[in-house]
Design a protein around this motif. Structure first.
Motif, PDB file in Angstrom:
ATOM      1  N   THR A 123       8.944  12.965   4.148  1.00  0.00           N
ATOM      2  CA  THR A 123       8.377  13.438   5.404  1.00  0.00           C
ATOM      3  C   THR A 123       9.176  14.633   5.901  1.00  0.00           C
ATOM      4  O   THR A 123      10.249  14.953   5.377  1.00  0.00           O
ATOM      5  N   ILE A 124       8.663  15.247   6.965  1.00  0.00           N
ATOM      6  CA  ILE A 124       9.343  16.414   7.512  1.00  0.00           C
ATOM      7  C   ILE A 124      10.712  16.048   8.076  1.00  0.00           C
ATOM      8  O   ILE A 124      11.584  16.883   8.228  1.00  0.00           O
ATOM      9  N   ARG A 125      10.923  14.752   8.356  1.00  0.00           N
ATOM     10  CA  ARG A 125      12.223  14.279   8.835  1.00  0.00           C
ATOM     11  C   ARG A 125      13.042  13.662   7.715  1.00  0.00           C
ATOM     12  O   ARG A 125      14.004  12.928   7.953  1.00  0.00           O
ATOM     13  N   ASN A 126      12.658  13.962   6.466  1.00  0.00           N
ATOM     14  CA  ASN A 126      13.421  13.590   5.279  1.00  0.00           C
ATOM     15  C   ASN A 126      13.415  12.090   4.990  1.00  0.00           C
ATOM     16  O   ASN A 126      14.351  11.560   4.397  1.00  0.00           O
ATOM     17  N   ASN A 127      12.378  11.402   5.389  1.00  0.00           N
ATOM     18  CA  ASN A 127      12.240   9.993   5.049  1.00  0.00           C
ATOM     19  C   ASN A 127      11.261   9.826   3.895  1.00  0.00           C
ATOM     20  O   ASN A 127      10.429  10.685   3.637  1.00  0.00           O
ATOM     21  N   LEU A 128      11.375   8.688   3.212  1.00  0.00           N
ATOM     22  CA  LEU A 128      10.541   8.427   2.043  1.00  0.00           C
ATOM     23  C   LEU A 128       9.218   7.773   2.459  1.00  0.00           C
ATOM     24  O   LEU A 128       9.213   6.820   3.243  1.00  0.00           O
ATOM     25  N   SER A 129       8.112   8.287   1.920  1.00  0.00           N
ATOM     26  CA  SER A 129       6.792   7.704   2.174  1.00  0.00           C
ATOM     27  C   SER A 129       5.972   7.717   0.892  1.00  0.00           C
ATOM     28  O   SER A 129       6.329   8.380  -0.090  1.00  0.00           O
ATOM     29  N   LEU A 130       4.878   6.968   0.929  1.00  0.00           N
ATOM     30  CA  LEU A 130       4.007   6.833  -0.225  1.00  0.00           C
ATOM     31  C   LEU A 130       2.561   6.993   0.224  1.00  0.00           C
ATOM     32  O   LEU A 130       2.148   6.414   1.233  1.00  0.00           O
ATOM     33  N   MET A 131       1.796   7.797  -0.515  1.00  0.00           N
ATOM     34  CA  MET A 131       0.373   7.973  -0.235  1.00  0.00           C
ATOM     35  C   MET A 131      -0.428   7.355  -1.373  1.00  0.00           C
ATOM     36  O   MET A 131      -0.128   7.592  -2.548  1.00  0.00           O
ATOM     37  N   THR A 132      -1.426   6.552  -1.026  1.00  0.00           N
ATOM     38  CA  THR A 132      -2.303   5.962  -2.037  1.00  0.00           C
ATOM     39  C   THR A 132      -3.737   6.397  -1.761  1.00  0.00           C
ATOM     40  O   THR A 132      -4.149   6.508  -0.603  1.00  0.00           O
ATOM     41  N   GLU A 133      -4.485   6.643  -2.820  1.00  0.00           N
ATOM     42  CA  GLU A 133      -5.892   7.020  -2.664  1.00  0.00           C
ATOM     43  C   GLU A 133      -6.651   6.728  -3.942  1.00  0.00           C
ATOM     44  O   GLU A 133      -6.078   6.666  -5.035  1.00  0.00           O
ATOM     45  N   LYS A 134      -7.937   6.522  -3.791  1.00  0.00           N
ATOM     46  CA  LYS A 134      -8.793   6.333  -4.944  1.00  0.00           C
ATOM     47  C   LYS A 134      -8.994   7.664  -5.661  1.00  0.00           C
ATOM     48  O   LYS A 134      -9.033   8.713  -5.021  1.00  0.00           O
ATOM     49  N   THR A 135      -9.144   7.607  -6.964  1.00  0.00           N
ATOM     50  CA  THR A 135      -9.399   8.838  -7.697  1.00  0.00           C
ATOM     51  C   THR A 135     -10.163   8.523  -8.980  1.00  0.00           C
ATOM     52  O   THR A 135      -9.995   7.451  -9.568  1.00  0.00           O
ATOM     53  N   SER A 136     -11.006   9.459  -9.384  1.00  0.00           N
ATOM     54  CA  SER A 136     -11.736   9.322 -10.649  1.00  0.00           C
ATOM     55  C   SER A 136     -11.256  10.345 -11.675  1.00  0.00           C
ATOM     56  O   SER A 136     -11.735  10.351 -12.811  1.00  0.00           O
ATOM     57  N   PHE A 137     -10.323  11.189 -11.249  1.00  0.00           N
ATOM     58  CA  PHE A 137      -9.865  12.261 -12.131  1.00  0.00           C
ATOM     59  C   PHE A 137      -8.358  12.444 -11.976  1.00  0.00           C
ATOM     60  O   PHE A 137      -7.797  12.221 -10.911  1.00  0.00           O
ATOM     61  N   ARG A 138      -7.747  12.862 -13.051  1.00  0.00           N
ATOM     62  CA  ARG A 138      -6.345  13.280 -13.031  1.00  0.00           C
ATOM     63  C   ARG A 138      -6.331  14.807 -13.106  1.00  0.00           C
ATOM     64  O   ARG A 138      -6.762  15.386 -14.106  1.00  0.00           O
TER      65      ARG A 138
END
Length: 669
Positions: A123-138
């Motif tokens: 994050t902008i404050r240097n913390n760790l985060s994770l984003m998850t999302e559906k996807t059909s393509f790489r």
């Protein structure tokens, strides 16, 4: 004392450093730590969904913890999750965000079985985060380079299910207006690679020309269509695998020189690591790039050195001035024996560093030393905004601000303009503030709401206004006149207007002309008065004064300390600037030359006060009426005496001349 003990125990019990992150066998998320405190019995890794607040928890054993991916995906189909460390102190829960370690690479993982994408980011404050999302393509960006005024992009795309893309597009979307421009790219099946495709093409800047505005920013989207032209996939173009961003300046990927003044920059956004384009001038880009390098230096010092608990870092108006509330807090501290062992650092880029007493360390905002000392100092004192949006554990940030608001601020502004675009930066910045100074209860209430601030507001008056209550102000005025070469026999009119959001040549570049008849003023008032100009820094460079008015007009727009100009003046002319709240402490006459009152009120920013009812002086619309009011200032003052007294009691009653001392002793411990 109880709060202090809890904070100290929390710091000891939740001390940590991430050493490794990986996905094991496409089944488990593994997080490893070193420098993990073992003062408590059990410590847990917690993932919290930002949208729902739901949590996954795993005990840390042997300095590592595991999160089951099935449970993670069941908790949130798509969204953002923050990492926390949790422990217990007696019957209390202690919890802190997990900071990102710059030595640990962040990555994107495609879960082909579940058709999910997991992307780790800081994050902008240097913390760790994770984003998850559906996807059909790489989708992978593999090449990016400038070609003349344009950019060439190439990469690969792999379907994760039975879908056959026929065409590919890059779409640039301007953030503020949502205007979009598409570019068709070439898409080919990659020989001998199963179901892999390659794409490549050009982003032509000329196509954006009609919608390019100075400092406009554009997000880059990747789109796939099938053979019937149906949209089958759209995502913001990710750069995570394209380059490592262990240094902030590495985010500026490529630059195209458009002409002698302007550049287009493709960069990776903070946090999302998505591809974006920025149109700006060369000087602004150079300054921004320098800030990015400074952030890298800041991060390196934070990881290498301890905080200096006796160091205070001061900055006023982005380092351009030695002035304002930071100046007067500093001067209190260097005279107070309690702070004799403190080290003081001033951010200052003005022409007169010798004006700063006490022999502090002086650093320029554009230098590497600036960021090194900012990282070392326990205490930060500023009256606007710092270029670093993260703090270290133990940092104390005193935000002094710089006025009582008449015009709407932050999230109170409803009319679109540069201030609404800037408020996100102020929101991020205000998360770091520990203390916020207010001159009165009215300001305190507004600040809490407009900045969404819920920490400590110090309703102690403004340190800069102590000047009105200490010593013989008339003697100070004469000494200042002598210093500034103003005739001692002349009265002083101080003209200090605000800047207008609608008088822009480009983003944050403004035009300005004097709105009254200077020749008439000179002819009618020149025997008795001089005119001192103190224009806002955004417009002061735009004004030129005819040499014939030398000896009558004094342009002190670049004079550091407006408080001293208040002291030497005999009356103030302003419009919507907050200067009149401070000036009211002098009890000297104030005239409001609001020639565009209705337009400003309704179309530009909006007001907190009812100007016609609440102001301690008349609202004047024309140049002739302004001159008449100055010539008859005694009768005008008598007419507004009662209203002035009511205004003083409402907005100046906390000012007693000791705000700097009170604040210094509260904050610096």
């Amino acid at each position: 004392m109880r709060v202090f003990i809890k904070k100290a125990m929390k710091k000891l019990m939740l001390g940590h450093r991430i050493s490794h992150i990986e996905i094991e066998d496409n089944r488990k998320l593994k997080v490893m730590f070193d420098q993990l405190s073992h003062l408590s019995g059990k410590t847990y890794l917690v993932l919290k969904d930002k949208a729902t607040g739901r949590r996954l928890q795993s005990e840390i054993q042997g300095n590592k913890a595991y999160i089951n991916l099935n449970e993670l995906h069941e908790m949130a189909d798509a969204g953002k999750m923050d990492f926390y460390l949790k422990s217990y102190l007696f019957n209390r829960t202690l919890q802190t965000r997990i900071a990102h370690n710059h030595d640990v690479p962040l990555f994107e993982h495609i879960d082909e079985e579940r058709k999910k994408k997991l992307r780790f980011y800081k994050t902008i404050r240097n913390n760790l985060s994770l984003m998850t999302e559906k996807t059909s393509f790489r989708c992978t960006l593999q090449e990016l380079k400038p070609m003349g005024n344009n950019f060439y992009l190439a990469g690969e795309v792999e379907p994760l299910e039975e879908m056959k893309p026929a065409t590919v597009e890059m779409v640039l979307v301007r953030r503020d207006t949502r205007q979009g421009f598409g570019y068709k790219f070439e898409l080919k099946k990659k020989p001998g690679s199963g179901n892999m495709y390659t794409f490549n093409g050009m982003i032509f800047i000329e196509k954006l020309r009609s919608a390019l505005a100075m400092n406009s920013r554009w997000d880059v989207f990747f789109q796939l269509r099938d053979d019937k032209n149906n949209l089958i996939h759209r995502e913001i173009m990710n750069t995570q695998g394209f380059r490592s961003y262990e240094r902030e300046e590495y985010r500026y990927l490529e630059t195209a020189q458009l002409n002698d003044e302007h550049v287009a920059v493709l960069y990776a956004t903070m946090g999302k690591n998505s591809l974006a384009l920025w149109y700006t001038d060369k000087n602004q880009y150079a300054r921004t790039y320098q800030i990015a390098k400074g952030k890298s230096i800041f991060n390196e010092v934070c990881e290498r050195e301890k905080l200096n608990t006796r160091m205070v870092f001061f900055e006023s108006f982005l380092g351009k001035n030695y002035s304002g509330n930071p100046k007067y807090i500093y001067e209190e501290m260097i005279q107070n024996s309690r702070f004799k062992d403190y080290i003081f650092v001033w951010s200052y880029s003005g022409p007169n560093p010798e004006c700063i007493p006490g022999n502090p360390i002086i650093v320029n905002r554009s230098s590497e030393e600036y960021y090194k000392f900012l990282a070392r100092a326990k205490y930060w004192v500023s009256n606007i905004i710092l270029p670093i949006h993260r703090k270290r554990e133990g940092n104390v940030y005193l935000q002094t601000w710089h006025g009582t608001p008449l015009k709407k601020l932050g999230f109170d502004i409803e009319i679109e303009g540069p201030e609404t675009l800037a408020r996100e930066n102020f929101y991020i910045e205000s998360r770091n503030w520990d203390y916020l100074v207010a001159a009165n209860k009215y300001s305190s209430d507004i600040f809490k709401r407009a900045f969404k601030f819920d920490k400590k507001v110090l309703e102690a008056g403004y340190p800069a206004n102590d000047i009105f209550y200490q010593g013989d102000t008339s003697s100070k005025a004469q000494r200042l006149k002598e210093k500034l070469l103003i005739p001692a026999s002349k009265k002083v009119i101080l003209y200090a207007p605000t800047w207008r959001d609608n008088e822009m040549a480009n983003s944050w570049d403004h035009t300005f002309t004097l709105p009254f008849n200077l020749e008439d003023m000179y002819q009618r008032l020149g025997e008795e008065y001089v005119l001192v100009l103190r224009l806002h820094h955004l417009v002061s460079e735009m004004l030129e004064i005819d040499p014939k008015y030398k000896g009558f007009v004094y342009d002190f727009s670049k004079y550091d300390d407006i408080q001293e100009l208040y002291t030497l003046s005999d009356l103030l002319i302003t419009d919507y600037s907050s200067v009149f709240f401070d000036y009211a402490n002098s009890r000297k006459p104030i005239l409001f030359f609001a020639y565009d009152f209705e337009s400003y009120r309704d179309n530009i920013r909006g007001f907190y006060l009812d100007m016609a009812r609440d102001l301690p002086g008349p609202i004047i619309r024309t140049s002739d009426d302004l001159l008449d009011a100055i010539e008859n200032i005694d009768s005008v003052s008598a007419q507004y005496a009662q209203k002035y007294e009511e205004f003083y009691k409402e907005y100046c009653s906390l000012e007693e001349g000791n705000a700097a001392k009170t604040i210094a002793e509260l904050v610096f411990k």
